[in-house]
Enzyme design. Structure first.
Site, PDB file in Angstrom:
ATOM      1  N   LYS A   1       0.839  -1.202   0.000  1.00  9.77           N
ATOM      2  CA  LYS A   1       0.000   0.000   0.000  1.00  9.77           C
ATOM      3  C   LYS A   1       0.882   1.264   0.000  1.00  9.77           C
ATOM      4  O   LYS A   1       2.104   1.168   0.080  1.00  9.77           O
ATOM      5  CB  LYS A   1      -0.953  -0.040   1.195  1.00  9.77           C
ATOM      6  CG  LYS A   1      -1.875  -1.283   1.191  1.00  9.77           C
ATOM      7  CD  LYS A   1      -2.949  -1.221   0.104  1.00  9.77           C
ATOM      8  CE  LYS A   1      -3.550  -2.568  -0.251  1.00  9.77           C
ATOM      9  NZ  LYS A   1      -4.343  -3.239   0.737  1.00  9.77           N
TER      10      LYS A   1
HETATM   11  C1  LIG Z   1      -5.327  -4.441   1.044  1.00 11.31           C
HETATM   12  C2  LIG Z   1      -6.825  -4.292   1.093  1.00 11.31           C
HETATM   13  C3  LIG Z   1      -7.579  -4.652   2.213  1.00 11.31           C
HETATM   14  C4  LIG Z   1      -6.982  -5.362   3.388  1.00 11.31           C
HETATM   15  O1  LIG Z   1      -5.909  -4.703   3.938  1.00 11.31           O
HETATM   16  P1  LIG Z   1      -4.968  -5.494   4.978  1.00 11.31           P
HETATM   17  O2  LIG Z   1      -4.284  -4.391   5.705  1.00 11.31           O
HETATM   18  O3  LIG Z   1      -4.036  -6.324   4.152  1.00 11.31           O
HETATM   19  O4  LIG Z   1      -5.844  -6.308   5.841  1.00 11.31           O
HETATM   20  C5  LIG Z   1      -8.926  -4.397   2.212  1.00 11.31           C
HETATM   21  N1  LIG Z   1      -9.534  -3.835   1.147  1.00 11.31           N
HETATM   22  C6  LIG Z   1      -8.850  -3.494   0.045  1.00 11.31           C
HETATM   23  C7  LIG Z   1      -9.573  -2.849  -1.082  1.00 11.31           C
HETATM   24  C8  LIG Z   1      -7.478  -3.730  -0.016  1.00 11.31           C
HETATM   25  O5  LIG Z   1      -6.797  -3.433  -1.131  1.00 11.31           O
END
Ligand SMILES: *Cc1c(COP(=O)(O)O)cnc(C)c1O
Length: 386
Positions: free
Chosen positions: A185
């Protein structure tokens, strides 16, 4: 150029200060939730101009906790998009809800706001928009609909820390936002996430449920002194963030706007270099003013003109030493969702077209212009050979 190093589709940027902070945290003897998490939450509140920010072990944990506080009853529905990561729908199901999907817009891959109202029933409790790739959903009309129907809005903002909608940062207005700090991210704490809200009751419910349902204040309320004791006032989860994670986050947050600036330069370079290629359909941006966080750069491969489908494209790029990603296949087409909710191909044609063609090209702040030129050259080579 067979000797070139493999270029991954994503790679985190971790500063020496962040590494030193993690080491200092470990040396301090306090590695789990403590002062660094507290400071990170203060910094998140200030970055988002929000009264409440709760650091967690992941965004999935955040979605799970927020939905758990809604105490969904059998038959309750939550409206969301099929073009998302599975966690968005999984957490609805885990908390007893029924995911109700609306199709996406073809160019932005964001939930089509004009389809929400017809999906609302007397069982609808919440709307969960996803700001796909860091492009904000059109929130003004969405919040109008939510207000008219008295629905909660849980923004899956996993891609959208730093995103702005009409000059306001995601997290600075609206109901609830859930951010992710997974390494792919826009900023990372290793694993991690947070819930931001302006609702004090929601914030205390999430705070309670993230750590076993443990309440130290309750002990005092029941007339005893001291805080060496706690009460369990709800069966909670174990979703707290560690200080070791927050140590990274403190420094990542300071660099975030710079990361987004570089991601934007690279995304706009892709848009320029790839414009007009008949093999591709490029992501589009909406007319309303916004700041795109460019978590992903995701064109669609047009199989007929490209002479290859998306999977063959990814394989071809890999053979040219370039990593790509797949974000995402439409969630309604996974076996669990077909079998338990009766979804099938044809239900959401726009999402399915995106799902079939989408690919994430390399995009991360440390990527150089020369790296990006390699990606474009490999694509040209691949399409010519097919
Ligand atoms: C990455 C992601 C999540 C989950 O995030 P984590 O921190 O890995 O649990 C949820 N929704 C979307 C759209 C994502 O891209």
């Amino acid at each position: 150029m067979p000797n070139e190093e493999f270029l991954p589709f994503s790679r985190p940027t971790i500063s020496q200060e962040a590494i030193d902070e993690v080491v200092a945290c470990i040396r301090s003897g306090w590695i789990t939730t403590g002062p660094r998490v507290k400071q990170f939450e203060e910094d998140l509140k200030s970055y988002c101009s929000a009264p409440h920010a709760l650091a967690l072990s992941s965004a999935t944990a955040g979605l799970h906790l927020v939905l758990a506080t809604l105490k969904l009853q059998p038959g309750d529905e939550v409206i969301t998009t099929p073009m998302t990561f599975a966690a968005t729908l999984n957490t609805i199901v885990l908390t007893g809800g029924k995911p109700v999907l609306v199709d996406v817009e073809p160019g932005t891959y964001n939930m089509d706001i004009s389809r929400i109202e017809q999906a609302i029933t007397k069982h609808t409790r919440a709307i969960m928009p996803v700001h796909f790739a860091g492009l904000p959903v059109d929130l003004d009309p969405l919040y109008d609909i939510a207000k008219r129907h008295n629905l909660r809005v849980i923004e899956d903002a996993a891609h959208a820390i730093g995103t702005r909608y009409k000059d306001r940062r995601i997290g600075s207005f609206g109901d609830i936002q859930v951010f992710s700090f997974h390494p792919n991210k826009n900023m990372t704490t290793g694993e991690g996430g947070c819930v931001v809200t302006r609702d004090g009751d929601m914030a205390s419910d999430v705070a309670l449920l993230r750590f076993h349902g443990m309440d130290r204040e309750a002990w005092n309320r029941f007339g005893k002194k001291g805080n060496q004791h706690y009460e369990i006032i709800a069966p909670g989860f174990k979703y707290n963030m560690m200080d070791m994670q927050a140590a990274l986050g403190l420094h990542q947050l300071k660099q975030l706007d710079g990361f987004i600036k570089r991601r934007t330069e690279l995304a706009l370079r892709y848009q320029k270099f790839l414009a007009g290629w008949p093999q591709l359909s490029l992501p589009r941006t909406p007319a309303y003013s916004h700041l795109h966080a460019w978590h992903l750069y995701t064109p669609l491969i047009k199989a007929e003109t490209a002479g290859m489908d998306r999977d063959a494209f990814m394989q071809g790029m890999k053979e040219r030493n370039i990593g790509t990603g797949l974000h995402y296949r439409a969630v309604h087409l996974y076996p669990y969702y077909r079998e338990h909710f009766g979804f099938k191909r044809g239900d959401f044609p726009n999402a399915e077209a995106v799902s079939d063609g989408i690919v994430s090209l390399p995009l991360f702040p440390l990527m150089t212009d020369a790296d990006q030129d390699r990606v474009v050259a490999a694509m040209a080579d691949l399409f010519k050979r097919s």
